[in-house]
Design an enzyme around this catalytic site. Structure first.
Site, PDB file in Angstrom:
ATOM      1  N   CYS A  81       0.845  -1.197   0.000  1.00  0.00           N
ATOM      2  CA  CYS A  81       0.000   0.000   0.000  1.00  0.00           C
ATOM      3  C   CYS A  81       0.882   1.250   0.000  1.00  0.00           C
ATOM      4  O   CYS A  81       1.637   1.461  -0.939  1.00  0.00           O
ATOM      5  CB  CYS A  81      -0.995  -0.036   1.161  1.00  0.00           C
ATOM      6  SG  CYS A  81      -2.361   1.143   0.950  1.00  0.00           S
ATOM      7  N   HIS A 182      -3.653  -4.709  -0.643  1.00  0.00           N
ATOM      8  CA  HIS A 182      -3.271  -5.363   0.612  1.00  0.00           C
ATOM      9  C   HIS A 182      -3.333  -6.878   0.444  1.00  0.00           C
ATOM     10  O   HIS A 182      -4.411  -7.467   0.561  1.00  0.00           O
ATOM     11  CB  HIS A 182      -4.226  -4.944   1.736  1.00  0.00           C
ATOM     12  CG  HIS A 182      -4.028  -3.552   2.209  1.00  0.00           C
ATOM     13  ND1 HIS A 182      -3.131  -3.215   3.195  1.00  0.00           N
ATOM     14  CD2 HIS A 182      -4.602  -2.387   1.802  1.00  0.00           C
ATOM     15  CE1 HIS A 182      -3.156  -1.912   3.402  1.00  0.00           C
ATOM     16  NE2 HIS A 182      -4.043  -1.379   2.566  1.00  0.00           N
ATOM     17  N   GLU A 184      -2.421  -9.088   2.487  1.00  0.00           N
ATOM     18  CA  GLU A 184      -2.809  -9.698   3.766  1.00  0.00           C
ATOM     19  C   GLU A 184      -4.311  -9.635   4.008  1.00  0.00           C
ATOM     20  O   GLU A 184      -4.824 -10.290   4.925  1.00  0.00           O
ATOM     21  CB  GLU A 184      -2.044  -9.031   4.917  1.00  0.00           C
ATOM     22  CG  GLU A 184      -2.548  -7.677   5.351  1.00  0.00           C
ATOM     23  CD  GLU A 184      -2.145  -6.508   4.453  1.00  0.00           C
ATOM     24  OE1 GLU A 184      -2.451  -5.359   4.820  1.00  0.00           O
ATOM     25  OE2 GLU A 184      -1.536  -6.732   3.386  1.00  0.00           O
TER      26      GLU A 184
END
Length: 206
Positions: A81, A182, A184
């Site tokens: 990001c 992102h 994750e």
């Protein structure tokens, strides 16, 4: 067990990244220590917030040179990001701001009719067989951002997304990797990208 140092400079989505790395069987280490960062096996630079503030915090902690030293000797580094944006030469956020300069180009704000920030799931055009190994030509991931790299013909663009306009959502230059999205928070697709990062060997950068 492979150790992955997650750079803690006070502006990152640390715990979700930490949890994802742990889930994949590696040992995440949150660190603000320049020596530990410079000698890491692998580095992740997360980030949430403003470009200039992030660089200021990294400088205050004497981490900029540590990160540059690690990259120079070949340590794999992934920016996530805002962390990806910091890899670039500069950003227009809050006036002209200088980044690490690992990736040529400038980060600029979306100038579009659609809602900004760009938030939610969107598809990625896969242009990188190593970074996105095991993923199809088009796959979906999760975004939250207002600034982006808009030169889709720039060197090292490894993923392209369209949100009214096309933009660079991923970069790869030797041992340097970046995701505007992102991983994750992107389900199995994101886990596969992190898994690929854990599998890479160091390669000396510029």
């Amino acid at each position: 067990m492979q150790e992955v140092v997650i750079i803690d400079y006070g502006m990152g989505n640390l715990h979700s990244v930490q949890k994802a790395i742990s889930f994949l069987g590696a040992q995440p280490i949150l660190s603000q220590d320049a020596e530990q960062i410079a000698s890491a096996q692998k580095l992740i630079l997360p980030g949430v917030g403003a470009f200039g503030d992030a660089m200021d915090e990294l400088h205050k902690r004497d981490l900029v040179q540590a990160i540059k030293a690690a990259v120079q000797k070949g340590t794999p580094l992934m920016g996530i990001c805002l962390g990806m944006q910091l890899l670039f030469e500069s950003s227009t956020e809050g006036g002209k701001q200088e980044g690490f300069g690992f990736i040529p180009g400038e980060i600029t704000k979306f100038n579009i009719q659609q809602k900004v920030p760009h938030m939610g799931w969107n598809s990625v055009e896969n242009r990188d067989k190593q970074m996105f190994a095991g993923l199809p030509k088009e796959f979906s991931v999760y975004f939250v951002h207002s600034f982006c790299a808009q030169d889709i013909h720039m060197p090292y663009a490894s993923g392209i997304t369209e949100y009214e306009i096309p933009f660079v959502c991923a970069v790869h230059r030797k041992n340097i990797y970046g995701c505007q999205f992102h991983p994750e928070k992107s389900g199995e697709n994101g886990m596969q990208i992190l898994r690929n990062f854990l599998a890479v060997e160091g390669e000396k950068s510029c």
